[in-house]
Design a protein around this motif. Sequence first.
Motif, short mmCIF file in Angstrom:
data_model
loop_
_atom_site.label_atom_id
_atom_site.label_comp_id
_atom_site.label_asym_id
_atom_site.label_seq_id
_atom_site.Cartn_x
_atom_site.Cartn_y
_atom_site.Cartn_z
N LEU A 66 0.86 -1.18 0.00
CA LEU A 66 0.00 0.00 0.00
C LEU A 66 0.90 1.23 0.00
O LEU A 66 1.73 1.40 0.89
CB LEU A 66 -0.90 0.01 1.23
N LEU A 71 -3.37 0.24 -3.53
CA LEU A 71 -3.13 -1.12 -3.06
C LEU A 71 -2.69 -1.97 -4.24
O LEU A 71 -3.39 -2.03 -5.26
CB LEU A 71 -4.41 -1.71 -2.45
N LEU A 104 -7.57 3.19 -3.52
CA LEU A 104 -8.48 3.12 -2.38
C LEU A 104 -9.02 4.50 -2.04
O LEU A 104 -8.33 5.52 -2.26
CB LEU A 104 -7.76 2.53 -1.17
N ILE A 108 -10.25 5.11 4.63
CA ILE A 108 -9.90 3.76 5.08
C ILE A 108 -8.91 3.83 6.24
O ILE A 108 -8.21 4.82 6.43
CB ILE A 108 -9.27 2.91 3.95
N GLU A 110 -5.70 2.42 7.12
CA GLU A 110 -4.58 1.72 6.48
C GLU A 110 -3.92 0.69 7.39
O GLU A 110 -3.49 -0.36 6.93
CB GLU A 110 -3.53 2.74 6.02
N ILE A 113 -5.75 -3.08 7.66
CA ILE A 113 -5.93 -3.96 6.50
C ILE A 113 -5.41 -5.36 6.84
O ILE A 113 -4.30 -5.52 7.36
CB ILE A 113 -5.21 -3.41 5.25
N ILE A 126 -10.47 -4.33 4.16
CA ILE A 126 -9.95 -2.96 4.29
C ILE A 126 -10.97 -2.17 5.10
O ILE A 126 -11.99 -1.72 4.55
CB ILE A 126 -9.74 -2.33 2.90
#
Length: 141
Positions: A66, A71, A104, A108, A110, A113, A126
């Motif tokens: 990432l 991703l 992405l 999110i 990170e 994940i 995610i």
Amino acid sequence: MNLVKRNPEWFGPASVDAFFDRFFNDSLQEQKNGFSPKVDIAETASAFEIQVAVPGFSKSDFSIDLKDGKLSISGERKLEKENKEKNFISIQTEYGRFFKSFQLPENINEKGIEATYENGILALSIPKDETKKVESKIAVK
């Protein structure tokens, strides 16, 4: 009995959808050295889920990165070395390298994940970060 190998590439894609899917999604590199596994992407209230169909791999065959909200998933499945006991009539299993990348959204988490590999499916979860709302109002002028 003689078997003649048939290459489906000679006859073109089976449908117009397959043609456009291949044209826009498969790079020349994938066609020469690899393959493009099928991917399912879903969204729940709390996460995004990505499932990649890659049977015959081991967990160590994958690389997941990432960077800057992108991703990247890659891997390689090698054809077994020549086996004198086997005389392959047909090989339809996909071998070689694959590479998939996904941009992405900003909302999110990170660090949350997670990736698992079971029964030929690489699954990524995610999680969403509820403190980062991605909403914008656009005024009509």
